[in-house]
Design an enzyme around this catalytic site. Structure first.
Site, short mmCIF file in Angstrom:
data_model
loop_
_atom_site.label_atom_id
_atom_site.label_comp_id
_atom_site.label_asym_id
_atom_site.label_seq_id
_atom_site.Cartn_x
_atom_site.Cartn_y
_atom_site.Cartn_z
N TYR A 231 -5.85 10.41 -9.19
CA TYR A 231 -6.83 10.26 -9.58
C TYR A 231 -7.88 11.18 -10.60
CZ TYR A 231 -7.61 5.90 -6.83
OH TYR A 231 -6.94 4.68 -6.32
N LYS B 183 5.42 11.42 1.08
CA LYS B 183 6.36 10.74 0.57
C LYS B 183 7.63 12.06 0.29
CE LYS B 183 9.53 7.85 -1.59
NZ LYS B 183 9.88 6.64 0.02
N ASP C 245 -6.45 -0.75 2.10
CA ASP C 245 -6.65 -2.21 1.74
C ASP C 245 -5.55 -2.56 2.76
OD1 ASP C 245 -8.61 -1.92 -0.44
OD2 ASP C 245 -7.57 -2.86 -1.90
C1 IPM Z 1 -11.60 2.20 -3.57
C2 IPM Z 1 -11.99 1.96 -5.07
C3 IPM Z 1 -11.24 2.66 -5.99
C4 IPM Z 1 -10.68 3.52 -6.00
C5 IPM Z 1 -12.07 1.96 -7.54
C6 IPM Z 1 -12.86 0.97 -7.48
C7 IPM Z 1 -11.72 2.98 -8.33
O1 IPM Z 1 -10.22 0.75 -4.72
O2 IPM Z 1 -12.50 3.26 -3.57
O3 IPM Z 1 -10.54 2.23 -2.58
O4 IPM Z 1 -9.28 3.31 -6.27
O5 IPM Z 1 -10.77 4.20 -5.34
MG MG Z 2 -9.15 0.60 -3.03
#
Ligand code: IPM
Ligand code: MG
Length: 364
Positions: free
Chosen positions: A146, A195, A255
């Protein structure tokens, strides 16, 4: 106690769900003798509309000056919103990444817990749902892909792009320590996910996590490859206590973990720095399609406020009261649309807030 909060209501369903979390905090204040003061801060699309950027320096300063940040959600429909015509660094999500980095929020805690009352909503086989699960995903939040160098460029008429994944041993050590500390307060097991069969950054991750583990002999440590972890989450989620992982893997796995709880509308999160300061937000997104309709589930945001009471203000009793109130309301059969099932009573965003506030006041 007087608690100064910066509030980022944000976009989409953000303002509606944050409004309910504030009502819950005010009820806690009333019952337990605390005062919550709120300063609104613009971030995301609403900030772009006013200032042309997703997060101003002034907004960062306001957040920094607060004791904690309560957040709703940011962003819009990526296919239709004009915010997504802007260059990437000016889009709503860039504001979120910037605030994480500026406030040093490296430790992201995402609990995934299957409520007894919501077992029917779990998409896994009945025998797995009946076993239940209760895990904490600890995601490193300010490093890795990121925040690495990235570029899109052209060479000999061909377009190329790269992103880089770098971790320093210090970044790994500080999140690993947090992971073990949290595990100590839970079932004392850390699954470190990487990984390491392919990536150098993962091999360093594994080495540093093993070093840190030496100071936590009472906590069991296992390593798991990320692809296997994705599989184990749907095969046997009850095996996990704390999942410790880097930024991108944590984004994806959290997620997946949220999905098996039945609804992303139930999951809170905390992003913490080295001190007690934190930003608290629901794990779900801004859901622009249902914004303003009073149907979004405010529970994730309310539970995020409970995490804030616990982690920033050490108000454990008050945090328990919020969590208990949520469970009681579910037990009594109240449901927002996302978790609705036969024989239950469907309520809107505000009514769900009413019910939780009522339970908090009744408990005392
Ligand atoms: C999360 C979201 C964010 C991330 C996005 C909106 C940038 O998916 O908080 O998980 O990838 O961190
Ligand atoms: Mg996310």
């Amino acid at each position: 106690m007087k608690c100064n909060l910066a509030v980022i209501s944000g976009d989409g369903i953000g303002p509606e769900i944050v409004a309910q979390a504030k009502r819950v905090l005010d009820a806690i204040g009333e019952v337990y003798g605390h005062m919550f003061c709120y300063t609104e801060v613009l971030m995301g699309g609403c900030s772009i509309d006013v200032h042309g950027v997703p997060l101003t320096e002034e907004a960062i300063l306001t957040a920094q000056a607060a004791d904690a940040v309560l957040m709703g959600s940011i962003g819009g429909n990526t296919a239709t919103s004009p915010w997504y015509q802007l260059p990437p660094e000016k889009r709503p999500e860039a504001g979120l990444l910037k605030i994480r980095k500026s406030l040093g929020l490296f430790a992201n805690l995402r609990p995934a817990y299957l409520y007894e009352e919501l077992k029917h909503a779990c998409p896994l086989k009945e025998e797995l749902a009946n076993q239940g699960f209760d895990m904490m995903i600890m995601r490193e939040l300010t490093g890795g892909l990121y925040f690495g160098e990235r570029k899109t460029y052209t060479e000999n008429g061909v377009t190329l792009a790269y992103d880089t994944l770098t971790y320093s041993e210090n970044e790994i050590r500080r999140i690993a320590k947090r992971g073990f500390e949290i595990a100590r307060k839970r079932r004392k097991k850390v699954t470190s996910v990487d990984k390491a069969n392919v990536l150098d950054s993962s091999r360093l991750w594994r080495k540093v996590v093993e070093e840190v583990a030496k100071d936590y002999q009472d906590v069991e440590l296992e390593h798991m490859l990320v692809d296997n972890c994705a599989m184990q989450l749907v095969k046997d989620p009850s095996q996990f206590d704390v999942i410790l992982t880097e930024n991108m893997f944590g984004d994806i796995l959290s997620d997946e973990a949220s999905m098996i709880t039945g609804s992303i509308g139930m999951l809170p999160s905390a992003s913490l720095n080295e001190t007690k300061f934190g930003l608290y937000e629901p794990s779900g997104g801004s859901a622009p399609d249902i914004a303003g309709k009073n149907i979004a589930n405010p529970i994730a945001t309310i539970l995020s406020a409970a995490m804030m009471l616990r982690y920033t203000f050490d108000l454990d009793k008050e945090a328990d009261a919020v969590e208990r109130a949520v469970k009681l309301v579910l037990k009594k059969g109240y449901r927002t649309g996302d978790i609705m099932s036969e024989g239950k009573i469907q309520v809107g965003t505000k009514e769900m807030g009413d019910k939780i506030v009522e339970e908090i006041k009744n408990q005392k």
